[in-house]
Design a protein around this motif. Structure first.
Motif, mmCIF file in Angstrom:
data_model
loop_
_atom_site.group_PDB
_atom_site.id
_atom_site.type_symbol
_atom_site.label_atom_id
_atom_site.label_comp_id
_atom_site.label_asym_id
_atom_site.label_seq_id
_atom_site.Cartn_x
_atom_site.Cartn_y
_atom_site.Cartn_z
ATOM 1 N N ALA A 5 0.864 -1.187 0.000
ATOM 2 C CA ALA A 5 0.000 0.000 0.000
ATOM 3 C C ALA A 5 0.899 1.235 0.000
ATOM 4 O O ALA A 5 1.850 1.317 0.784
ATOM 5 N N VAL A 6 0.606 2.185 -0.865
ATOM 6 C CA VAL A 6 1.378 3.425 -0.975
ATOM 7 C C VAL A 6 0.442 4.587 -0.690
ATOM 8 O O VAL A 6 -0.650 4.673 -1.279
ATOM 9 N N GLU A 7 0.858 5.473 0.217
ATOM 10 C CA GLU A 7 0.060 6.654 0.565
ATOM 11 C C GLU A 7 0.885 7.902 0.303
ATOM 12 O O GLU A 7 2.018 8.034 0.779
ATOM 13 N N GLY B 46 0.404 -0.600 -12.831
ATOM 14 C CA GLY B 46 0.548 -1.664 -11.848
ATOM 15 C C GLY B 46 -0.395 -1.664 -10.664
ATOM 16 O O GLY B 46 -0.512 -2.676 -9.981
ATOM 17 N N ALA B 47 -1.072 -0.554 -10.363
ATOM 18 C CA ALA B 47 -1.934 -0.507 -9.186
ATOM 19 C C ALA B 47 -3.212 -1.304 -9.418
ATOM 20 O O ALA B 47 -3.798 -1.273 -10.501
ATOM 21 N N THR B 48 -3.637 -2.020 -8.387
ATOM 22 C CA THR B 48 -4.901 -2.750 -8.457
ATOM 23 C C THR B 48 -6.031 -1.986 -7.769
ATOM 24 O O THR B 48 -7.202 -2.339 -7.936
ATOM 25 N N PHE B 49 -5.690 -0.967 -7.001
ATOM 26 C CA PHE B 49 -6.678 -0.142 -6.299
ATOM 27 C C PHE B 49 -6.127 1.272 -6.234
ATOM 28 O O PHE B 49 -4.927 1.483 -6.060
ATOM 29 N N TRP B 50 -7.013 2.256 -6.376
ATOM 30 C CA TRP B 50 -6.588 3.667 -6.295
ATOM 31 C C TRP B 50 -7.753 4.502 -5.767
ATOM 32 O O TRP B 50 -8.907 4.307 -6.181
ATOM 33 N N ARG B 51 -7.459 5.443 -4.857
ATOM 34 C CA ARG B 51 -8.501 6.343 -4.365
ATOM 35 C C ARG B 51 -7.860 7.560 -3.698
ATOM 36 O O ARG B 51 -6.719 7.500 -3.224
ATOM 37 N N PHE C 80 -2.882 3.962 -3.175
ATOM 38 C CA PHE C 80 -3.055 2.882 -4.155
ATOM 39 C C PHE C 80 -2.334 1.638 -3.681
ATOM 40 O O PHE C 80 -1.444 1.691 -2.811
ATOM 41 N N ILE C 81 -2.729 0.492 -4.224
ATOM 42 C CA ILE C 81 -2.209 -0.808 -3.811
ATOM 43 C C ILE C 81 -1.641 -1.530 -5.033
ATOM 44 O O ILE C 81 -2.245 -1.524 -6.115
ATOM 45 N N VAL C 82 -0.488 -2.131 -4.835
ATOM 46 C CA VAL C 82 0.189 -2.916 -5.873
ATOM 47 C C VAL C 82 0.384 -4.327 -5.327
ATOM 48 O O VAL C 82 0.602 -4.511 -4.127
#
Length: 529
Positions: free
Chosen positions: A434-436, A464-469, A484-486
């Motif tokens: 998870a990257v913030e 590459g991210a599977t989730f972003w918000r 976002f999550i990789v």
């Protein structure tokens, strides 16, 4: 005026020895493939008299592309392209020679024809992405559209010459000798690849991509790149509808026009001749009319060729219609291919070429089977009329999926990413990650900031991210958090390295909203197992 004409000339890339050598080898190879396909199709007609089984030969030729070309694209982006191509081509030579011996012995029944044709198609699928990018790397970017057009001319010349040559050999010596000649053309391409091998991939400190994750990365890129997605969907629509004419051509020759093997080869030759003629002027036509007008004209003209093949029994009229249809097919498909390869950055270019192949030949293979089955139920004329209507309907996709070629800054790699400085370096397979990224922005600019930061969504997910918000801090209305999550630490490192100049420009635009004296903050979290 002269410089523009030269820039749009199909002969420009052929002045480069490496491209010229690879192009010549591929011209032989394409011709051999067309000869093999024609001989297999006509043998099937002679053995069974079935239009469905004849169309199924085209499915056996192109279905491997649908199944294998994307993993082959991953290998081309990550492995030694020269070794990959030489190995696959050597295996293909053996397969075709074995089919030749079986045909000469009279043991090449319907099942044998389909099996060996499918196996040879698997080898073609394995070399296709590596070969496409090898050819593209042999010329500078400004010559890439002309290089792709020249390659399309070689392919379509093969569609014209190959079946005609095969028809004469078939009538004179039988299908087995057609397969022998086809094997010789594969050897010609092996020589070209060894003489002008592709450049090696640059060494990287990043963990190597694996086959599965590399395939998922390509699919993700296509899903979140609006340019690539539009091109692929338009290719599927066009090739799927147009496959009716190509797949049913043996039946059209035998049932509608009462032609033999030589006449069938002539029909294929008309399609190929028209395509070659179009290739000679395609660059100038595309520069004058643009992508959308060219594709719309291609849809209308090819639909007209299908209707002529369905309802006209005057041979000369059908020949002319097929030549026009071949020109339309070449102009449209080369435009899709050019737009796709020119719109992908280097890290995914082989996979983009593979995705175009999947879209074109996968839908072609499935379409051939579908139209062949339909013709067995409702007949050839009605099947071709329905396919022509579907082809015209594809024009309206331009409203939702417009075509364009990516700008240079959209495909140029950005500045080298900074080394990651984390206290506890994870292993490449550890994750998800998870990257913030935190932003504290100026008062009164929230709407503008949200618009700018939302533009990062597609680039993060594409790379590459599977989730972003984006989140707003409930205790501080000026503070926002992009999260976002990789899938893994290795994938995250690859994501950072994939940023283009355009991506970095978007990030710079977002940073313009920061309060004076504030800096972007970044935190990384690893999932516990």
């Amino acid at each position: 005026m002269t410089s523009t004409s030269t820039a749009n000339s199909v002969w420009s890339p052929l002045r480069r020895p490496a491209f010229r050598g690879l192009w010549t080898g591929s011209a032989f190879y394409f011709t051999g493939n067309a000869m093999q396909s024609m001989a297999a199709s006509w043998l099937m007609v002679e053995l069974t008299g079935s239009s469905f089984l004849a169309a199924l030969v085209q499915t056996a030729v192109f279905l491997p592309m649908f199944l294998l070309v994307l993993p082959a694209g991953v290998m081309a982006d990550t492995a030694d392209r020269g070794r990959l191509m030489v190995t696959a081509l050597s295996v293909q030579t053996g397969i075709i020679l074995a089919l030749a011996l079986l045909a000469m012995a009279g043991w090449a029944g319907p099942a044998v024809l389909l099996l060996f044709t499918f196996a040879a198609g698997c080898c073609t699928a394995l070399i296709s992405p590596a070969w496409n990018t090898t050819v593209a790397d042999a010329v500078p970017r400004e010559d890439m559209p002309q290089a792709i057009t020249a390659t399309s001319i070689a392919w379509n010349s093969a569609r014209a010459l190959g079946p005609s040559i095969a028809g004469f050999i078939f009538a004179w010596a039988g299908g087995g000798w057609v397969f022998v000649a086809s094997a010789a053309t594969v050897i010609a391409l092996i020589h070209a690849v060894r003489r002008w091998p592709p450049s090696k991939h640059a060494k990287s400190k990043l963990p190597p991509e694996r086959l599965f994750s590399g395939t998922i990365a390509a699919l993700r890129y296509a899903r979140y790149s609006r340019i690539i997605l539009a091109q692929l969907l338009r290719t599927v629509a066009y090739a799927g509808a147009g496959s009716a004419l190509w797949g049913l051509l043996p039946a059209i020759a035998a049932q509608q026009l009462k032609l033999g093997a030589t006449g069938f080869g002539l029909l294929m030759g008309c399609l190929g001749t028209g395509a070659v003629a179009a290739g000679l002027v395609l660059g100038r036509v595309r520069a004058r009319f643009g992508l959308e007008k060219l594709v719309a004209a291609g849809c209308l003209l090819f639909a007209g060729a299908m209707l002529a093949a369905a309802f006209v029994k005057v041979h000369l009229v059908v020949y002319v219609a097929l030549a026009i249809g071949g020109a339309a097919w070449m102009a449209t498909m080369a435009t899709f291919n050019t737009a796709t390869q020119s719109s992908a950055p280097p890290w995914v270019r082989s996979r983009a070429a593979a995705l175009h192949t999947v879209a074109a030949l996968g839908s072609f293979a499935l379409g051939s089977a579908f139209w062949g089955a339909m013709s067995g139920v409702v007949g050839l004329p009605l099947t071709l009329a329905v396919a022509a209507a579907a082809m015209v309907g594809g024009i309206f996709l331009a409203r939702s999926f417009p075509l364009r070629i990516g700008d240079v800054h959209e495909v140029t790699p950005g500045a080298a990413f900074e080394e990651m400085l984390v206290k506890d370096e994870p292993r490449p397979d550890d994750g998800p990650v998870a990257v913030e990224i935190g932003y504290r922005i100026r008062d009164g600019e929230a709407d503008e900031f949200l618009h700018a930061v939302t533009l990062l969504r597609d680039s993060r997910k594409r790379d590459g991210a599977t989730f972003w918000r984006v989140y707003r801090d409930l205790d501080d209305r000026s503070r926002y958090l992009e999260r976002f999550i990789v899938d893994s630490w290795g994938d995250y490192l690859h994501q950072r390295a994939r940023a283009t100049v355009a991506d970095q420009s978007l990030e710079a635009r977002v940073r313009e909203f920061l309060r004076e004296g504030e800096a972007v903050t970044m935190q990384h979290y690893i999932a516990e197992r």
